[in-house]
Design an enzyme around this catalytic site. Structure first.
Site: not given
Ligand code: UDP
Length: 403
Positions: A119, A141, A155, A232, A234, A265
């Site tokens: 997304d 996904e 997203e 992290h 918004r 983050h």
């Molecule tokens: N993740 C990581 N290290 C961190 C924080 C998150 O490896 O310090 C991984 C987490 O396991 C997941 C991915 O990053 O697979 C998620 O990314 P994020 O939370 O940035 O994005 P979202 O999934 O919310 O789009």
């Protein structure tokens, strides 16, 4: 023309072809952020096992610093880097750069199919660039919906727009498929495969070591109940994040057998308030963003995970870990419905207090089946593509957009 663009860095002189027979289908895989790398790495690995496919890996580098360790851990080599990242960009600026830079790659490589994930603005702009060149799009996904076009922003609308353009919709769950059918996407184009994040997590846990530093942190906190926090998004910025961090700080202060581990983050909206509220407190560990093996090790070692992340909502069930989702709504209701996660809304303080006092839920999630798949999603996706492309060489333009 590619050569006239200084925004693209071509990483390899020759894009790799799969070994064996001449490939019948050229697939461009596009990512730009940490979760896209995690979730597309298993698909790229699987595509490369099939001689029918030539795979081109393109990074928009929508995130830069966060991306490098993830490329490394999955041994991913980028063929073209669009380098769109600059500080404080709007989604429109990211989209404009992806459209222009990717167009040059599409012109040069003429892929039969582009795969985008999830997304992000990279995913939407990549799909739109492919559409404008009549190149078929596979959406990994697909079908997640929060029901609110403005939350998460942008997203939710990005993924709805990709659904309008894609020829192949690879869903993680049957609920995702239902969402697409309700939007009149043809059923023959929708495939339930599981989420590739489960494949990625299994791979990392089986094949990659966590660092000595993280093992030390885990060792030091062995006698404590570890809360692992990520936040992290918004929607969490501002008053909501300030409130959540204060509640967590007070909870850790009060419960001497609890510690908080928080990979922070790099976004300044997260860093500033975190420093202010959580720095230099007993049993609160503020960490730099972690590589995937380290983060997976912390998830495994957690007593409770608290997070607004999308990916973590799929990973917690894969590890049988209880999760408090720091959001008002979620496009991943399966985690809530299965009983592994609870949606926090305004109730963080109460949920922490109640589940600390009575660990019935915390203990029960260990045995719940993962609703996001069994770790074979990438294999299924590639099998579907293999079937589709096995008999027809789709290089001719007039076949490109037909489903
Ligand atoms: N993740 C990581 N290290 C961190 C924080 C998150 O490896 O310090 C991984 C987490 O396991 C997941 C991915 O990053 O697979 C998620 O990314 P994020 O939370 O940035 O994005 P979202 O999934 O919310 O789009």
């Amino acid at each position: 023309m590619l050569n006239s663009s200084d925004t693209i860095s071509k990483q390899t002189s020759e894009v790799r072809a799969s070994p064996g027979n001449a490939p019948r289908c050229k697939i461009l895989v596009l990512f730009g952020t940490r979760p896209e790398v995690v979730k597309l790495a298993p698909v790229i690995a699987e595509l490369r096992k099939h001689p029918a496919f030539q795979t081109i890996v393109v990074s928009s580098s929508q995130h830069t610093d966060l991306l490098a360790p993830f490329l490394k851990i999955f041994s991913l080599k980028v063929d073209f880097d669009l380098r769109v990242m600059t500080a404080n960009q709007t989604p429109n600026q990211v989209a404009a750069k992806v459209l222009a830079a990717l167009d040059a790659v599409l012109e040069r490589e003429k892929p039969d199919l582009i795969l985008v994930q999830g997304d992000t603005t990279t995913a939407f702009a990549g799909a739109f660039a492919a559409f404008n060149r009549k190149i078929r799009i596979g959406h990994v996904e697909a079908g997640l919906r929060s029901g609110n076009a403005l939350s998460p922003f942008p997203e939710e609308s990005n993924r709805r727009l990709v659904s309008q353009l894609a020829a192949f919709h690879f869903c993680a769950t049957s609920g995702n498929k239902k969402n697409l059918l309700a939007e009149n996407i043809a059923e023959k184009d929708v495939f339930v495969c599981g989420n590739t994040v489960v494949d990625a997590l299994h791979f990392i846990l089986a094949n990659r070591q966590s660092s000595a530093a993280i093992e030390k942190t885990i060792g030091e906190t062995d006698h404590l109940k570890r809360i692992l926090l990520t936040t992290h998004r918004r929607e969490s910025f501002g008053a909501a994040m300030t409130g959540n961090l204060q509640i967590l700080r007070e909870f850790v202060e009060k419960q001497q057998d609890v510690c908080l581990l928080f990979p922070v983050h790099p976004n300044p909206n997260v860093r500033g308030v975190t420093e202010e509220i959580l720095a230099n407190r007993a049993r609160i560990y503020l960490l730099e963003p972690l590589g995937y093996a380290d983060f997976a090790a912390l998830m495994k070692a957690a007593w409770l995970i608290v997070s607004d992340s999308g990916g973590v909502q799929e990973e917690a069930p894969s590890l049988g870990k209880p999760l408090l989702v720091l959001r008002e709504n979620t496009e991943r209701p399966e985690a809530i419905e299965s009983g592994i996660a609870k949606l926090v809304g305004e109730n963080l303080e109460r949920l922490l207090r109640e589940n600390y006092a009575d660990e019935t839920w915390i203990n029960s999630v260990k045995t719940i089946k993962n609703p996001f798949g069994d770790g074979t999603a990438a294999k299924r996706i590639v099998e579907i593509l293999e079937k589709t492309f096995a008999t027809n060489n789709t290089n001719s333009t007039n076949k490109r957009m037909s489903k």
